[in-house]
Design a protein around this motif. Structure first.
Motif, PDB file in Angstrom:
ATOM      1  N   CYS A  17       0.878  -1.230  -0.010  1.00 15.85           N
ATOM      2  CA  CYS A  17      -0.029   0.341  -0.069  1.00 15.85           C
ATOM      3  C   CYS A  17       0.973   1.172   0.062  1.00 15.85           C
ATOM      4  O   CYS A  17       2.033   0.990   0.093  1.00 15.85           O
ATOM      5  CB  CYS A  17      -0.823   0.036   1.220  1.00 15.85           C
ATOM      6  SG  CYS A  17      -2.239  -1.188   1.220  1.00 15.85           S
ATOM      7  N   ASP A  18       0.365   2.376  -0.268  1.00 20.27           N
ATOM      8  CA  ASP A  18       0.815   3.587  -0.179  1.00 20.27           C
ATOM      9  C   ASP A  18       1.449   3.664   1.342  1.00 20.27           C
ATOM     10  O   ASP A  18       0.860   3.409   2.142  1.00 20.27           O
ATOM     11  CB  ASP A  18      -0.006   4.853  -0.166  1.00 20.27           C
ATOM     12  CG  ASP A  18      -0.417   4.996  -1.875  1.00 20.27           C
ATOM     13  OD1 ASP A  18      -0.759   3.946  -2.419  1.00 20.27           O
ATOM     14  OD2 ASP A  18      -0.488   6.237  -2.224  1.00 20.27           O
ATOM     15  N   ARG A  19       2.772   4.313   1.323  1.00 15.42           N
ATOM     16  CA  ARG A  19       3.485   4.558   2.675  1.00 15.42           C
ATOM     17  C   ARG A  19       4.003   3.445   3.143  1.00 15.42           C
ATOM     18  O   ARG A  19       4.492   3.237   4.246  1.00 15.42           O
ATOM     19  CB  ARG A  19       2.543   5.336   3.631  1.00 15.42           C
ATOM     20  CG  ARG A  19       2.091   6.690   2.858  1.00 15.42           C
ATOM     21  CD  ARG A  19       1.664   7.610   3.922  1.00 15.42           C
ATOM     22  NE  ARG A  19       1.894   8.914   3.269  1.00 15.42           N
ATOM     23  CZ  ARG A  19       3.017   9.644   3.624  1.00 15.42           C
ATOM     24  NH1 ARG A  19       3.847   9.480   4.351  1.00 15.42           N
ATOM     25  NH2 ARG A  19       3.017  11.079   2.900  1.00 15.42           N
ATOM     26  N   GLU A 150      -1.971  14.141  -2.516  1.00 15.82           N
ATOM     27  CA  GLU A 150      -3.335  14.783  -2.840  1.00 15.82           C
ATOM     28  C   GLU A 150      -3.647  13.812  -4.193  1.00 15.82           C
ATOM     29  O   GLU A 150      -4.761  14.506  -4.784  1.00 15.82           O
ATOM     30  CB  GLU A 150      -3.084  16.240  -3.669  1.00 15.82           C
ATOM     31  CG  GLU A 150      -2.525  17.208  -2.324  1.00 15.82           C
ATOM     32  CD  GLU A 150      -3.899  17.481  -1.455  1.00 15.82           C
ATOM     33  OE1 GLU A 150      -4.712  18.113  -1.918  1.00 15.82           O
ATOM     34  OE2 GLU A 150      -3.624  17.312  -0.098  1.00 15.82           O
ATOM     35  N   GLU A 151      -3.061  13.081  -4.457  1.00 16.77           N
ATOM     36  CA  GLU A 151      -3.640  12.151  -5.549  1.00 16.77           C
ATOM     37  C   GLU A 151      -4.706  11.468  -5.499  1.00 16.77           C
ATOM     38  O   GLU A 151      -4.955  11.240  -4.617  1.00 16.77           O
ATOM     39  CB  GLU A 151      -2.145  11.392  -6.279  1.00 16.77           C
ATOM     40  CG  GLU A 151      -1.273  12.225  -7.014  1.00 16.77           C
ATOM     41  CD  GLU A 151      -0.293  11.571  -7.982  1.00 16.77           C
ATOM     42  OE1 GLU A 151      -0.191  10.315  -7.776  1.00 16.77           O
ATOM     43  OE2 GLU A 151       0.172  11.937  -9.043  1.00 16.77           O
ATOM     44  N   ARG A 152      -5.462  11.095  -6.849  1.00 20.91           N
ATOM     45  CA  ARG A 152      -6.436  10.166  -6.535  1.00 20.91           C
ATOM     46  C   ARG A 152      -6.010   9.005  -5.913  1.00 20.91           C
ATOM     47  O   ARG A 152      -4.903   8.538  -5.892  1.00 20.91           O
ATOM     48  CB  ARG A 152      -6.826   9.766  -8.025  1.00 20.91           C
ATOM     49  CG  ARG A 152      -8.225   9.288  -8.451  1.00 20.91           C
ATOM     50  CD  ARG A 152      -8.389   8.734  -9.779  1.00 20.91           C
ATOM     51  NE  ARG A 152      -8.417   9.902 -10.658  1.00 20.91           N
ATOM     52  CZ  ARG A 152      -9.630  10.644 -11.213  1.00 20.91           C
ATOM     53  NH1 ARG A 152     -10.562  10.259 -10.757  1.00 20.91           N
ATOM     54  NH2 ARG A 152      -9.282  11.722 -11.985  1.00 20.91           N
ATOM     55  N   TYR A 153      -6.873   8.377  -5.202  1.00 18.91           N
ATOM     56  CA  TYR A 153      -6.581   6.994  -4.262  1.00 18.91           C
ATOM     57  C   TYR A 153      -5.866   7.219  -3.122  1.00 18.91           C
ATOM     58  O   TYR A 153      -5.886   6.401  -2.289  1.00 18.91           O
ATOM     59  CB  TYR A 153      -5.884   5.864  -5.063  1.00 18.91           C
ATOM     60  CG  TYR A 153      -6.130   5.573  -6.371  1.00 18.91           C
ATOM     61  CD1 TYR A 153      -7.817   5.251  -6.802  1.00 18.91           C
ATOM     62  CD2 TYR A 153      -5.550   5.297  -7.665  1.00 18.91           C
ATOM     63  CE1 TYR A 153      -8.010   5.029  -8.044  1.00 18.91           C
ATOM     64  CE2 TYR A 153      -5.693   5.065  -8.778  1.00 18.91           C
ATOM     65  CZ  TYR A 153      -7.115   4.836  -9.159  1.00 18.91           C
ATOM     66  OH  TYR A 153      -7.620   4.426 -10.275  1.00 18.91           O
ATOM     67  N   GLU A 154      -5.475   8.415  -2.774  1.00 14.56           N
ATOM     68  CA  GLU A 154      -4.784   8.605  -1.457  1.00 14.56           C
ATOM     69  C   GLU A 154      -5.970   8.889  -0.401  1.00 14.56           C
ATOM     70  O   GLU A 154      -5.605  10.098   0.253  1.00 14.56           O
ATOM     71  CB  GLU A 154      -3.636   9.596  -1.855  1.00 14.56           C
ATOM     72  CG  GLU A 154      -2.586   9.151  -2.564  1.00 14.56           C
ATOM     73  CD  GLU A 154      -1.423  10.021  -3.053  1.00 14.56           C
ATOM     74  OE1 GLU A 154      -0.299   9.557  -3.052  1.00 14.56           O
ATOM     75  OE2 GLU A 154      -1.828  11.273  -3.071  1.00 14.56           O
ATOM     76  N   LYS A 155      -6.493   7.920  -0.036  1.00 19.28           N
ATOM     77  CA  LYS A 155      -7.649   8.286   1.017  1.00 19.28           C
ATOM     78  C   LYS A 155      -7.647   6.944   1.714  1.00 19.28           C
ATOM     79  O   LYS A 155      -7.594   5.811   1.178  1.00 19.28           O
ATOM     80  CB  LYS A 155      -9.012   8.518   0.312  1.00 19.28           C
ATOM     81  CG  LYS A 155      -9.059   9.494  -0.621  1.00 19.28           C
ATOM     82  CD  LYS A 155      -9.366  10.823   0.082  1.00 19.28           C
ATOM     83  CE  LYS A 155      -9.656  11.975  -1.151  1.00 19.28           C
ATOM     84  NZ  LYS A 155      -8.519  12.498  -1.812  1.00 19.28           N
TER      85      LYS A 155
END
Ligand code: 2DT
Ligand code: MG
Length: 211
Positions: A17-19, A150-155
């Motif tokens: 995943c992100d991060r 701030e990009e799409r999917y970064e929630k």
């Protein structure tokens, strides 16, 4: 040269995943392989430098909208367009270290509610990674590393669904790494695994993904 031919290069993919620390670990592995004199190429998907990649970049930054299936196919096309280069590198005995691959493609589109089998189909037949390192982190722990971008999917809610799909995709041969460990410790684990398996893989023909 007097050096024995090593056989083909090894295809190593990082997912998570992100991060989760994928990019850091890719960089550390690439630097390490260079430091011991190996030829190594560092790739990442999406590759935003190509024409297809620029369309993907516009979509991720939210400056354009694209239908869900259409953007899925662009992500896949962005991998296919680099296959000749990947094959050539591997043929020349170069390590190829890749930040995200088809598993990201499936995880992010299936997280929108689409069928996993449908999501896998366009990537069937890509070079099959010899090694997949999955950097495992809970969405909660990932968030403690600072806010998403701030990009799409970064929630957070979306990342949660992505993590669930990754769980479904994970197979026994994935190397799951605890992404909360110290980054140097993770790096050592990864490089030891790679060095251990390198010879075996270099003598085995490259396979095709999901075939
Ligand atoms: P980076 O933050 O790593 O640049 O990724 N993604 C990625 C997809 O939806 N499909 C894909 O096939 C790939 C490779 C994950 C940008 C975002 O793009 C998503 C995060
Ligand atoms: Mg990102």
């Amino acid at each position: 040269s007097s050096v024995a031919r090593r056989g083909r290069g090894i295809l190593v993919v990082f997912e998570g995943c992100d991060r989760s620390g994928k990019s850091t670990q890719c960089r550390m592995l690439v630097d390490y392989l260079k430091s011991i004199g190996r030829d190594v190429a560092h790739l990442r998907f999406p590759d935003r430098t190509t024409a297809i990649g620029q369309s993907i970049n516009d979509y991720l930054q939210g400056t354009t909208e694209l239908e869900d299936h259409a953007i899925h196919l662009l992500f896949s096309a962005n991998r296919w367009e680099s296959v000749p280069r990947i094959k050539q590198l591997l043929d020349n005995g170069t390590f190829v270290v890749v930040d995200r691959y088809a598993f990201s493609g499936v995880a992010f589109t299936a997280a929108k509610g689409y069928d996993v089998t449908w999501c896998k189909n366009p990537d069937r037949g890509l070079p099959d990674p010899d090694l997949i390192f999955y950097l495992d982190i809970s969405t909660k722990d990932a968030q403690t590393r600072g806010s998403y971008g701030e990009e799409r999917y970064e929630k957070a809610e979306f990342q949660e669904r992505v993590a669930e799909i990754y769980e479904q995709l994970k197979s026994n041969d994935w190397k799951v790494v605890d992404a909360m460990k110290d980054k140097n410790e993770i790096h050592e684990e990864i490089r030891n695994t790679l060095l251990e398996l390198e010879e075996q893989f270099s003598k085995t023909p490259l396979k095709r993904l999901w075939t």
